[in-house]
Design a protein around this motif. Structure first.
Motif, PDB file in Angstrom:
ATOM      1  N   ASN A 199       0.856  -1.179   0.000  1.00 36.07           N
ATOM      2  CA  ASN A 199       0.000   0.000   0.000  1.00 36.07           C
ATOM      3  C   ASN A 199       0.896   1.234   0.000  1.00 36.07           C
ATOM      4  O   ASN A 199       2.075   1.156   0.361  1.00 36.07           O
ATOM      5  CB  ASN A 199      -0.969  -0.010   1.192  1.00 36.07           C
ATOM      6  N   ARG A 288     -13.036  10.297  14.555  1.00 36.80           N
ATOM      7  CA  ARG A 288     -12.952   9.549  13.296  1.00 36.80           C
ATOM      8  C   ARG A 288     -11.543   9.059  13.003  1.00 36.80           C
ATOM      9  O   ARG A 288     -11.331   8.288  12.055  1.00 36.80           O
ATOM     10  CB  ARG A 288     -13.446  10.419  12.132  1.00 36.80           C
ATOM     11  N   ARG A 290      -8.517   6.831  12.995  1.00 37.43           N
ATOM     12  CA  ARG A 290      -8.513   5.377  13.133  1.00 37.43           C
ATOM     13  C   ARG A 290      -7.205   4.869  13.719  1.00 37.43           C
ATOM     14  O   ARG A 290      -6.129   5.427  13.462  1.00 37.43           O
ATOM     15  CB  ARG A 290      -8.738   4.701  11.769  1.00 37.43           C
ATOM     16  N   THR A 428      -1.934   5.177   7.193  1.00 38.16           N
ATOM     17  CA  THR A 428      -2.616   5.093   5.907  1.00 38.16           C
ATOM     18  C   THR A 428      -2.340   6.378   5.144  1.00 38.16           C
ATOM     19  O   THR A 428      -1.917   7.384   5.731  1.00 38.16           O
ATOM     20  CB  THR A 428      -4.132   4.928   6.091  1.00 38.16           C
ATOM     21  N   MET A 429      -2.608   6.375   3.838  1.00 38.86           N
ATOM     22  CA  MET A 429      -2.378   7.591   3.079  1.00 38.86           C
ATOM     23  C   MET A 429      -3.257   8.730   3.595  1.00 38.86           C
ATOM     24  O   MET A 429      -2.806   9.872   3.722  1.00 38.86           O
ATOM     25  CB  MET A 429      -2.636   7.349   1.587  1.00 38.86           C
ATOM     26  N   ARG A 430      -4.507   8.424   3.907  1.00 40.22           N
ATOM     27  CA  ARG A 430      -5.383   9.475   4.420  1.00 40.22           C
ATOM     28  C   ARG A 430      -4.810  10.057   5.704  1.00 40.22           C
ATOM     29  O   ARG A 430      -4.818  11.272   5.910  1.00 40.22           O
ATOM     30  CB  ARG A 430      -6.788   8.927   4.671  1.00 40.22           C
ATOM     31  N   GLN A 431      -4.302   9.175   6.567  1.00 37.92           N
ATOM     32  CA  GLN A 431      -3.812   9.644   7.862  1.00 37.92           C
ATOM     33  C   GLN A 431      -2.361  10.094   7.828  1.00 37.92           C
ATOM     34  O   GLN A 431      -1.831  10.505   8.862  1.00 37.92           O
ATOM     35  CB  GLN A 431      -4.063   8.584   8.933  1.00 37.92           C
ATOM     36  N   PHE A 433      -1.906  12.534   5.542  1.00 36.49           N
ATOM     37  CA  PHE A 433      -2.298  13.916   5.255  1.00 36.49           C
ATOM     38  C   PHE A 433      -3.140  14.505   6.384  1.00 36.49           C
ATOM     39  O   PHE A 433      -2.962  15.664   6.741  1.00 36.49           O
ATOM     40  CB  PHE A 433      -3.079  13.972   3.932  1.00 36.49           C
ATOM     41  N   ALA A 434      -4.066  13.731   6.907  1.00 39.97           N
ATOM     42  CA  ALA A 434      -4.946  14.200   7.975  1.00 39.97           C
ATOM     43  C   ALA A 434      -4.581  13.466   9.253  1.00 39.97           C
ATOM     44  O   ALA A 434      -5.181  12.455   9.605  1.00 39.97           O
ATOM     45  CB  ALA A 434      -6.409  13.957   7.612  1.00 39.97           C
ATOM     46  N   ARG A 435      -3.558  13.977   9.950  1.00 37.09           N
ATOM     47  CA  ARG A 435      -3.065  13.302  11.156  1.00 37.09           C
ATOM     48  C   ARG A 435      -2.993  14.308  12.279  1.00 37.09           C
ATOM     49  O   ARG A 435      -2.003  15.030  12.394  1.00 37.09           O
ATOM     50  CB  ARG A 435      -1.699  12.650  10.870  1.00 37.09           C
ATOM     51  N   LEU A 438      -7.023  17.353   8.869  1.00 41.12           N
ATOM     52  CA  LEU A 438      -6.422  18.026   7.730  1.00 41.12           C
ATOM     53  C   LEU A 438      -6.203  19.490   8.089  1.00 41.12           C
ATOM     54  O   LEU A 438      -7.155  20.250   8.279  1.00 41.12           O
ATOM     55  CB  LEU A 438      -7.347  17.899   6.517  1.00 41.12           C
TER      56      LEU A 438
END
Length: 491
Positions: A199, A288, A290, A428-431, A433-435, A438
């Motif tokens: 991933n 939200r 994770r 994860t890729m989302r996290q 950027f949004a860690r 965002l």
């Protein structure tokens, strides 16, 4: 500017201590509150299995301790002794893999030597890492330089990092190689991210950690990981800071005397302690966030060295025991599905040869962990021993002491390791950027004087001190109107 200039830091892990050092050196009165009896968080060292035998409780080997921004500015290498093995990590393999029967793949600091020993895939392996090494400062800035929502200082380094990440983020990553050894090395490092393979997030982690393995190396701190937290604490105290251990902060109202609070806790921990002063929208966003799969730890005391089938593995302090790329990926997929793999990926640290002063003569302290589903209560020692024995026949006969820490027990040891997730949030890729949200300044909460400076913020997990450093710099700018201080020994 806050009317109350004193600052509190909640948590004495490396990020919390980095934040406190930064504030104290800027002249801010700062107190660190630690719930446990000792400081260190993920950098504690203790007599885990037997009296007189030291094991690192969490982190053991430190790829980022000598190369990343905070510790370079802090001059950690001048404050704490390190041994840097010639071999950063090893990945034992079965059968014939381009160099002889049962030979391991070894990642030396010397990229040329690594390439030479990888046989037919050596040139391809070198081509993978050489551009990253040429622009390493830019690569580190891209990956660790303070959040993903900013322009990289070195666009070419960002491009190279992105291309290597995209290549290894899919099954096409194996097309670069023809044999098993080189892709096993790349995948073994990527698996540090604790997630389904392949991933993009894991590939990015692997690219950066692998590049550091061929640059500054994966360092072993003399005396154990606690030497890092001890160095930070000594500097903090020398600059007027205070540390209170065995002092749990359960409600932000306990900190009414402090105008600024930096939390070295998980995002969920921030809500638990300070939820009453956080806006509802921000609380929902943190809810939200994770958390990922967990780790279960198995520490051993042996009556001698590990009997590796390929003796060269002893040259590496870190060993990835997952077998081939396909086997490691299969094990991590099982964990992601909530299962315990029969042949798990095991990360092992063997430090006795590199820091013999830690333990009595003839005693070998071995540190290991494997990935398991969140909250697991399973004793994984049988599977871990079996995986080590696979590549080191006779290992089982050398065990004279053992301690298992389940994922559930790891979560009990540290309230920020939810379910045993020591990363304080899934990688994860989302996290990335949004860690945890965002934001161009994700360390600053939308509440007066509240900051989050843990692995739940960029750049994420690892012993680098960067999350705490970035949080403290944000606080200095917004609360005190002060620049970031110099951190070196001469300052």
């Amino acid at each position: 500017m806050s009317s109350c200039r004193d600052a509190a830091v909640i948590g004495a892990g490396p990020n919390g201590l980095a934040a406190a050092v930064t504030l104290a050196r800027a002249g801010v009165p700062v107190t660190v509150f630690e719930a446990a009896e000792t400081i260190g968080g993920g950098t504690r060292t203790a007599e885990v299995v037997e009296p007189g035998v030291l094991h690192d409780v969490c982190s053991a080997i430190h790829p980022m301790a000598l190369a990343t921004g905070f510790f370079r500015a802090f001059e950690l290498e001048r404050r704490t002794g390190f041994v840097i093995p010639e071999a950063s990590y090893a990945n034992p393999l079965d059968g014939v893999h381009g160099g002889g029967a049962d030979r391991a793949a070894i990642a030396y600091r010397d990229l040329g030597r690594t390439s030479d020993e990888l046989g037919a895939d050596g040139p391809a392996y070198a081509r993978f890492y050489r551009p990253l090494l040429r622009r390493l400062d830019g690569v580190l800035d891209t990956a660790l330089g303070g959040g993903m929502l900013r322009l990289p200082r070195d666009p070419r380094a960002a491009l190279v990092t992105g291309l290597r990440t995209l290549e290894q983020a899919t099954s096409f990553g194996s097309l670069r190689f023809r044999e098993d050894a080189a892709p096993a090395l790349v995948t073994g490092v990527a698996a540090h991210s604790v997630g389904r393979l392949p991933n993009p997030a894991s590939a990015a982690v692997g690219a950066v950690l692998g590049a550091l393995g061929h640059a500054s190396g994966w360092a072993v701190p003399i005396g154990g990981s606690r030497a890092i937290s001890d160095a930070l604490a000594a500097d903090l105290l020398a600059h007027g800071g205070r540390i209170e251990t065995s002092h749990a902060i359960t409600d932000v109202r306990q900190l009414g005397a402090y105008g600024v609070k930096i939390f070295d806790t998980s995002a969920r921990g921030l809500v638990r302690i300070a939820g009453s002063v956080l806006p509802a929208r921000y609380r929902r966003a943190l809810g939200r966030f994770r958390y990922g799969a967990a780790a279960a730890k198995v520490d051993f005391v042996l009556d001698g060295p590990i009997p590796w089938r390929d003796a060269r593995v002893a040259a590496a302090a870190t060993v990835h025991l997952g077998g081939s790329r396909a086997e490691t990926a299969a094990a991590e997929r099982e964990v992601a599905r909530g299962r315990h793999p029969a042949r798990p990926y095991v990360l092992l640290a063997q430090t006795a040869d590199f820091d013999p002063g830690r333990n009595p003569p003839g005693v070998n302290a071995v540190w290991s962990y494997t990935h398991v589903p969140s909250g697991s209560t399973r004793d994984v020692s049988s599977a871990v021993i079996g995986q080590i024995e696979r590549f080191a026949p006779g290992f089982r006969d050398r065990i004279q002491g053992i301690r298992v820490t389940t994922a559930a027990q790891l979560a009990g040891y540290n309230r920020n390791y939810h379910g045993g997730d020591f990363s304080a949030g899934a990688i994860t890729m989302r996290q990335l950027f949004a860690r945890p949200v965002l934001s161009a300044d994700p360390w600053r909460a939308p509440a007066e004087g509240i900051y989050l400076g843990s692995s739940s913020t960029p750049p994420g997990p690892g012993v680098h001190g960067l999350s705490g450093w970035y949080a403290a710099r944000s606080a200095l700018r917004h609360e005190y109107g002060l620049p970031s201080p110099e951190l070196g020994l001469g300052q």
